[in-house]
Design a protein around this motif. Structure first.
Motif, PDB file in Angstrom:
ATOM      1  N   GLU A 224      -8.382   4.485   9.689  1.00 40.60           N
ATOM      2  CA  GLU A 224      -8.877   3.386   8.865  1.00 40.60           C
ATOM      3  C   GLU A 224      -9.893   3.891   7.846  1.00 40.60           C
ATOM      4  O   GLU A 224      -9.891   3.470   6.688  1.00 40.60           O
ATOM      5  CB  GLU A 224      -9.504   2.309   9.747  1.00 40.60           C
ATOM      6  CG  GLU A 224      -8.489   1.464  10.519  1.00 40.60           C
ATOM      7  CD  GLU A 224      -9.148   0.369  11.335  1.00 40.60           C
ATOM      8  OE1 GLU A 224     -10.370   0.472  11.584  1.00 40.60           O
ATOM      9  OE2 GLU A 224      -8.459  -0.578  11.719  1.00 40.60           O
ATOM     10  N   LYS A 225     -10.759   4.790   8.290  1.00 42.93           N
ATOM     11  CA  LYS A 225     -11.785   5.327   7.387  1.00 42.93           C
ATOM     12  C   LYS A 225     -11.135   6.139   6.262  1.00 42.93           C
ATOM     13  O   LYS A 225     -11.536   6.021   5.090  1.00 42.93           O
ATOM     14  CB  LYS A 225     -12.745   6.217   8.179  1.00 42.93           C
ATOM     15  CG  LYS A 225     -13.860   6.841   7.341  1.00 42.93           C
ATOM     16  CD  LYS A 225     -14.781   5.779   6.782  1.00 42.93           C
ATOM     17  CE  LYS A 225     -16.065   6.387   6.201  1.00 42.93           C
ATOM     18  NZ  LYS A 225     -15.822   7.300   5.094  1.00 42.93           N
ATOM     19  N   ARG A 226     -10.124   6.943   6.576  1.00 43.23           N
ATOM     20  CA  ARG A 226      -9.444   7.709   5.542  1.00 43.23           C
ATOM     21  C   ARG A 226      -8.754   6.778   4.549  1.00 43.23           C
ATOM     22  O   ARG A 226      -8.787   7.002   3.344  1.00 43.23           O
ATOM     23  CB  ARG A 226      -8.412   8.659   6.162  1.00 43.23           C
ATOM     24  CG  ARG A 226      -9.010   9.916   6.775  1.00 43.23           C
ATOM     25  CD  ARG A 226      -7.904  10.893   7.151  1.00 43.23           C
ATOM     26  NE  ARG A 226      -7.125  11.297   5.996  1.00 43.23           N
ATOM     27  CZ  ARG A 226      -7.468  12.282   5.167  1.00 43.23           C
ATOM     28  NH1 ARG A 226      -8.574  12.959   5.373  1.00 43.23           N
ATOM     29  NH2 ARG A 226      -6.689  12.592   4.155  1.00 43.23           N
ATOM     30  N   ARG A 227      -8.118   5.720   5.056  1.00 41.25           N
ATOM     31  CA  ARG A 227      -7.446   4.767   4.165  1.00 41.25           C
ATOM     32  C   ARG A 227      -8.457   4.097   3.244  1.00 41.25           C
ATOM     33  O   ARG A 227      -8.208   3.919   2.052  1.00 41.25           O
ATOM     34  CB  ARG A 227      -6.687   3.720   4.986  1.00 41.25           C
ATOM     35  CG  ARG A 227      -5.325   4.172   5.475  1.00 41.25           C
ATOM     36  CD  ARG A 227      -4.517   3.009   6.031  1.00 41.25           C
ATOM     37  NE  ARG A 227      -5.107   2.465   7.245  1.00 41.25           N
ATOM     38  CZ  ARG A 227      -4.857   2.910   8.463  1.00 41.25           C
ATOM     39  NH1 ARG A 227      -4.018   3.916   8.633  1.00 41.25           N
ATOM     40  NH2 ARG A 227      -5.417   2.359   9.521  1.00 41.25           N
ATOM     41  N   GLN A 228      -9.610   3.709   3.806  1.00 37.16           N
ATOM     42  CA  GLN A 228     -10.609   3.028   2.985  1.00 37.16           C
ATOM     43  C   GLN A 228     -11.142   3.952   1.897  1.00 37.16           C
ATOM     44  O   GLN A 228     -11.295   3.539   0.742  1.00 37.16           O
ATOM     45  CB  GLN A 228     -11.773   2.543   3.850  1.00 37.16           C
ATOM     46  CG  GLN A 228     -12.909   1.939   3.032  1.00 37.16           C
ATOM     47  CD  GLN A 228     -13.811   1.053   3.848  1.00 37.16           C
ATOM     48  OE1 GLN A 228     -13.354   0.214   4.613  1.00 37.16           O
ATOM     49  NE2 GLN A 228     -15.113   1.240   3.695  1.00 37.16           N
ATOM     50  N   ASP A 229     -11.441   5.203   2.249  1.00 41.65           N
ATOM     51  CA  ASP A 229     -11.936   6.147   1.245  1.00 41.65           C
ATOM     52  C   ASP A 229     -10.905   6.362   0.141  1.00 41.65           C
ATOM     53  O   ASP A 229     -11.251   6.471  -1.032  1.00 41.65           O
ATOM     54  CB  ASP A 229     -12.264   7.487   1.908  1.00 41.65           C
ATOM     55  CG  ASP A 229     -13.462   7.395   2.838  1.00 41.65           C
ATOM     56  OD1 ASP A 229     -14.215   6.403   2.735  1.00 41.65           O
ATOM     57  OD2 ASP A 229     -13.632   8.290   3.685  1.00 41.65           O
ATOM     58  N   ARG A 230      -9.630   6.398   0.533  1.00 41.13           N
ATOM     59  CA  ARG A 230      -8.564   6.621  -0.438  1.00 41.13           C
ATOM     60  C   ARG A 230      -8.382   5.409  -1.343  1.00 41.13           C
ATOM     61  O   ARG A 230      -8.102   5.546  -2.538  1.00 41.13           O
ATOM     62  CB  ARG A 230      -7.264   6.946   0.300  1.00 41.13           C
ATOM     63  CG  ARG A 230      -6.135   7.401  -0.618  1.00 41.13           C
ATOM     64  CD  ARG A 230      -4.977   7.955   0.182  1.00 41.13           C
ATOM     65  NE  ARG A 230      -4.378   6.992   1.083  1.00 41.13           N
ATOM     66  CZ  ARG A 230      -4.463   7.041   2.405  1.00 41.13           C
ATOM     67  NH1 ARG A 230      -5.138   8.020   2.988  1.00 41.13           N
ATOM     68  NH2 ARG A 230      -3.879   6.132   3.164  1.00 41.13           N
ATOM     69  N   LEU A 231      -8.546   4.207  -0.788  1.00 41.81           N
ATOM     70  CA  LEU A 231      -8.298   2.986  -1.534  1.00 41.81           C
ATOM     71  C   LEU A 231      -9.515   2.512  -2.310  1.00 41.81           C
ATOM     72  O   LEU A 231      -9.412   1.570  -3.090  1.00 41.81           O
ATOM     73  CB  LEU A 231      -7.848   1.871  -0.575  1.00 41.81           C
ATOM     74  CG  LEU A 231      -6.553   2.141   0.197  1.00 41.81           C
ATOM     75  CD1 LEU A 231      -6.284   1.025   1.195  1.00 41.81           C
ATOM     76  CD2 LEU A 231      -5.377   2.274  -0.761  1.00 41.81           C
TER      77      LEU A 231
END
Length: 309
Positions: A224-231
């Motif tokens: 989730e953290k990786r997705r948020q940083d990417r988005l």
């Protein structure tokens, strides 16, 4: 989707990176790749009715570099640098220049509206690599194409008149190709500016943990953290977070305290993605980063606020 695999063949370590039908194989020496790997790949494909493309297949040293996925991979004095490939840059400029030269009668705000998604999309694709110099060079080339477009429309006017007609000062910049948006009633709206490639921030790719498994619930929070940083760089997802923020009354669903820029937030999936949870808004809430850690560490469940409650 890109896949990377490391295999050991006859004590030789081989790395394979595949994207769709294209792949790169790296090894310790040219002999290993030519005498061992290439014949094996050819036999593997032949049994499936496929064959290597002779035009696209070559064996080269990393110091000479190679192109893959629109990027050029090459070592400079022992340091690996990944840059937009010359072929990709040329194709992109031809596309942009083609749009500009073909739209001879379109209004200025219409041309900007057509170009901005093309410019922004290409820049966002290359933002993780060494592209800043190429961004600036292309901005200069695109400016030249835009200037020719302006002069062609008013070949009986002087350069100063053309500048004042099509270019506006914005901040510290004086030559900004910009026009006021025109609404349905023909009234002028806010200023629409041409996207500048050099304004795209270079954000390096963050390596994924070697042990990361997207199907393991233990890595749900990490994913989730990786997705948020990417988005975070996506306007569409920033808009989604605004909707989530308002639907929650600006408060964390777990502790009930306000979410601010200072506290930060995490985008949490109520039903975990590893359990088949949807990425739709109804399955997502905003939590404080510490609250998010608590929810995952203690296995807590959060409830989506009722709209209007």
């Amino acid at each position: 989707m890109t896949e990377s695999t490391t295999i050991n063949a006859n004590s030789a370590k081989i790395n394979v990176v595949r994207y769709a039908d294209d792949f790169v194989v790296t090894g310790a020496s040219q002999e290993v790749l030519a005498d061992l790997v290439r014949p094996w790949v050819e036999r593997f494909l032949a049994t499936r009715g496929l064959e290597l493309s002779t035009e696209k297949t070559r064996i080269t040293h990393i110091d000479a570099g190679f192109d893959f996925l629109g990027w050029n991979f090459r070592k400079y004095k022992g340091k690996l640098l990944i840059k937009p490939s010359k072929k990709n840059v040329s194709a992109f400029y031809r596309k942009v220049e083609g749009v500009i030269s073909s739209q001879k009668t379109v209004r200025q705000d219409g041309l900007i509206k057509m170009l901005n998604p093309v410019l922004r999309g290409w820049a966002n694709y290359h933002h993780p690599v060494v592209a800043k110099a190429e961004f600036s060079r292309l901005d200069a080339l695109i400016f030249g194409a835009i200037w020719r477009w302006c002069r062609r429309r008013h070949n009986n006017k002087g350069s100063q008149w053309v500048k004042e007609r099509y270019f506006h000062p914005v901040g510290n910049r004086r030559w900004v190709f910009a026009a006021h948006r025109i609404d349905k009633d023909g009234k002028k709206g806010e200023l629409r500016t041409l996207y500048r490639l050099a304004d795209t921030p270079i954000v390096r790719h963050v390596k994924v943990k070697a042990e990361y498994n997207p199907y393991d619930p233990a890595f749900e929070q990490y994913g989730e953290k990786r997705r948020q940083d990417r988005l975070m760089r996506s306007l569409a997802h920033r808009t989604q977070w605004i909707r989530l923020y308002h639907s929650q009354g600006g408060r964390c669903v777990h502790c009930g305290l306000p979410i601010t820029r200072q506290t930060g937030w995490h985008d949490h999936h109520i039903v975990q993605r590893t359990a088949g949870g949807s990425n739709a808004l109804w399955n997502r809430v905003l939590l404080h980063p510490f609250c998010h850690m608590q929810v995952h560490a203690l296995g807590l469940t959060v409830v989506k606020p009722v709209s209007g409650a």
